[in-house]
Design an enzyme around this catalytic site. Structure first.
Site, PDB file in Angstrom:
ATOM      1  N   ASP A 178       0.872  -1.250  -0.049  1.00 31.62           N
ATOM      2  CA  ASP A 178       0.090  -0.007  -0.105  1.00 31.62           C
ATOM      3  C   ASP A 178       0.846   1.121   0.032  1.00 31.62           C
ATOM      4  OD1 ASP A 178      -1.731   1.862   0.385  1.00 31.62           O
ATOM      5  OD2 ASP A 178      -2.694   1.113   2.029  1.00 31.62           O
ATOM      6  N   HIS A 234      -9.735  -0.806  -7.371  1.00 33.18           N
ATOM      7  CA  HIS A 234      -9.448   0.330  -6.463  1.00 33.18           C
ATOM      8  C   HIS A 234      -8.666   1.348  -7.141  1.00 33.18           C
ATOM      9  CE1 HIS A 234      -8.699   2.921  -2.995  1.00 33.18           C
ATOM     10  NE2 HIS A 234      -7.415   2.608  -3.037  1.00 33.18           N
TER      11      HIS A 234
HETATM   12  C1  HEM Z   1      -3.911   2.798  -4.390  1.00 34.32           C
HETATM   13  C2  HEM Z   1      -5.149   0.159  -0.464  1.00 34.32           C
HETATM   14  C3  HEM Z   1      -8.465   3.802   0.548  1.00 34.32           C
HETATM   15  C4  HEM Z   1      -6.526   6.483  -2.787  1.00 34.32           C
HETATM   16  C5  HEM Z   1      -4.090   1.620  -3.206  1.00 34.32           C
HETATM   17  C6  HEM Z   1      -3.471   0.351  -3.440  1.00 34.32           C
HETATM   18  C7  HEM Z   1      -3.983  -0.283  -2.299  1.00 34.32           C
HETATM   19  C8  HEM Z   1      -4.795   0.518  -1.523  1.00 34.32           C
HETATM   20  C9  HEM Z   1      -3.220  -1.647  -2.004  1.00 34.32           C
HETATM   21  C10 HEM Z   1      -2.332  -0.063  -4.472  1.00 34.32           C
HETATM   22  C11 HEM Z   1      -1.019   0.231  -4.259  1.00 34.32           C
HETATM   23  C12 HEM Z   1      -0.699   1.783  -4.153  1.00 34.32           C
HETATM   24  O1  HEM Z   1      -0.457   2.341  -5.302  1.00 34.32           O
HETATM   25  O2  HEM Z   1      -0.618   2.201  -3.112  1.00 34.32           O
HETATM   26  C13 HEM Z   1      -6.368   1.037   0.336  1.00 34.32           C
HETATM   27  C14 HEM Z   1      -6.859   0.704   1.599  1.00 34.32           C
HETATM   28  C15 HEM Z   1      -7.810   1.651   1.858  1.00 34.32           C
HETATM   29  C16 HEM Z   1      -7.771   2.647   0.682  1.00 34.32           C
HETATM   30  C17 HEM Z   1      -6.791  -0.774   2.050  1.00 34.32           C
HETATM   31  C18 HEM Z   1      -9.080   1.777   2.878  1.00 34.32           C
HETATM   32  C19 HEM Z   1      -9.474   0.619   2.983  1.00 34.32           C
HETATM   33  C20 HEM Z   1      -8.270   5.003  -0.247  1.00 34.32           C
HETATM   34  C21 HEM Z   1      -8.965   5.976  -0.115  1.00 34.32           C
HETATM   35  C22 HEM Z   1      -8.376   6.652  -1.286  1.00 34.32           C
HETATM   36  C23 HEM Z   1      -7.291   6.046  -1.712  1.00 34.32           C
HETATM   37  C24 HEM Z   1     -10.118   6.300   0.846  1.00 34.32           C
HETATM   38  C25 HEM Z   1      -8.513   8.351  -1.559  1.00 34.32           C
HETATM   39  C26 HEM Z   1      -9.680   9.042  -1.207  1.00 34.32           C
HETATM   40  C27 HEM Z   1      -5.488   5.547  -3.562  1.00 34.32           C
HETATM   41  C28 HEM Z   1      -4.890   6.317  -4.702  1.00 34.32           C
HETATM   42  C29 HEM Z   1      -4.206   5.013  -5.145  1.00 34.32           C
HETATM   43  C30 HEM Z   1      -4.471   4.044  -4.082  1.00 34.32           C
HETATM   44  C31 HEM Z   1      -4.832   7.547  -5.364  1.00 34.32           C
HETATM   45  C32 HEM Z   1      -2.938   5.016  -6.366  1.00 34.32           C
HETATM   46  C33 HEM Z   1      -3.771   4.882  -7.670  1.00 34.32           C
HETATM   47  C34 HEM Z   1      -2.955   4.624  -8.848  1.00 34.32           C
HETATM   48  O3  HEM Z   1      -2.543   6.025  -9.145  1.00 34.32           O
HETATM   49  O4  HEM Z   1      -2.253   3.562  -9.028  1.00 34.32           O
HETATM   50  N1  HEM Z   1      -4.911   1.778  -1.977  1.00 34.32           N
HETATM   51  N2  HEM Z   1      -6.613   2.264  -0.234  1.00 34.32           N
HETATM   52  N3  HEM Z   1      -7.147   4.867  -1.317  1.00 34.32           N
HETATM   53  N4  HEM Z   1      -5.193   4.350  -3.287  1.00 34.32           N
HETATM   54 FE1  HEM Z   1      -6.165   3.245  -1.682  1.00 34.32          FE
END
Ligand code: HEM
Length: 317
Positions: free
Chosen positions: A156, A230
């Protein structure tokens, strides 16, 4: 024009770009009613940099940093400076199936370092200064889980901006001159249904997230109009430009009480970017096709803050 008039006023920002550490404490407070409480808080905010030095110096290898956020209502009540253009309270986001709850919070302290004891010590000294001027809404202690994984088992934070892109995505510039060097920050405390999540096949988990689990390799976006991952829902593009945010999410929990969570924290130069991400996750894109991460994760809090520059913070006394 004199030399001093043309010289640019140096603005020092807070350490929003501090590195991800082994441990972090997320402290959300409300400020009690009355002028006395407001005065106490202003003076504590003004001395956060002294307090930081005091604790950081005790282990210079521990990357200690604290960033302070101020909520919209608190800003109106006792900051007395021009309001950051986009600052408003977190708006509840209601999708057909899942809701992003809005919860109280006047102050956020994002306290981080390689050492839990340093974070503890800073928080202790801070709370001593704040005394009965504040009430604690939530205090969450996050930890690094293996190779920066969340409790769903995925790496993450990979897509975070790096290098010069960091400042560009998190720091307010000429679009709001009174608040240059500041950032917006949104926090949400998520609780996971791990039993349900573990019931999914690994390939299904990977298609929910948009990356492979073991090697963290990005998967292709689904065709337009179909269920997106996601990763795809959280990618914001407008007029050919991609808008990144800086995330410092941390796992937290207690197996003894079956509590498993992710503390989401996202910093951005533009608040609308994070709100757009939330809309795409909770309402869905297309609407109705929400982010399936939410079928296994419940947002129990949601608060928006403004992180003023360190220069502004120090001027509050
Ligand atoms: C990407 C987990 C909530 C925004 C990711 C990734 C994981 C992850 C595993 C893929 C790896 C990475 O690029 O970091 C989670 C979990 C969440 C959560 C477990 C809550 C349960 C959120 C929320 C937002 C968010 C609430 C924004 C309001 C993003 C963004 C990316 C991302 C911007 C990168 C997208 C890209 O450009 O590839 N998240 N996330 N996430 N997440 Fe989350």
């Amino acid at each position: 024009q004199t030399a001093s008039m043309s010289r640019r006023v140096p603005i020092e920002s807070q350490r929003v770009d501090a590195p991800l550490t082994q441990a972090a404490t997320f402290l959300v407070l409300t400020v009690n009613p009355g002028d006395e409480a407001a005065r106490t808080v202003r003076s504590a905010l003004a001395s956060v940099s002294d307090l930081t030095k005091n604790v950081a110096f005790r282990d210079l290898n521990a990357s200690f940093a604290c960033t302070v956020g101020i909520g919209s209502e608190a800003w109106d009540r006792f900051i007395g400076l021009p309001k950051p253009r986009e600052l408003h309270p977190f708006k509840e986001m209601k999708g057909a199936k899942h809701t992003a709850a809005s919860s109280p919070g006047d102050l956020l302290f994002h306290i981080r370092s390689e050492r839990r004891d340093l974070n503890f010590e800073f928080e202790r000294q801070l709370m001593d200064q704040l005394g009965d001027a504040v009430a604690v809404v939530d205090e969450t202690n996050g930890f690094r889980y293996f190779d920066v994984r969340d409790l769903l088992g995925f790496v993450d934070g990979t897509a975070n901006p790096v290098g010069p892109a960091v400042v560009d995505s998190i720091m307010i510039a000429e679009e709001d001159t009174a608040n240059m060097g500041g950032s917006y920050v949104v926090v949400q405390k998520y609780l996971h249904n791990l039993e349900g999540w573990k019931g999914l096949k690994i390939e299904d988990q990977e298609s929910v997230i948009g990356r492979t689990k073991l090697e963290n390799i990005e998967l292709d976006d689904a065709p337009d109009g179909q269920q997106q991952s996601h990763k795809s829902l959280a990618t914001i593009e407008q007029d050919g430009q991609e808008y990144d945010i800086l995330r410092d999410n941390m796992p937290f929990g207690s197996p003894g009480s079956k509590e498993y969570g992710t503390y989401f924290i996202g910093y951005s130069r533009h608040l609308w970017v994070i709100e757009k991400m939330l809309e795409r996750m909770f309402i869905g894109e297309p609407p109705g096709l929400h982010d399936r991460i939410l079928d296994y994760s419940t947002a129990t809090t949601g608060v928006t803050f403004f992180v003023p520059s360190a220069t502004t913070l120090a001027s509050l006394d």
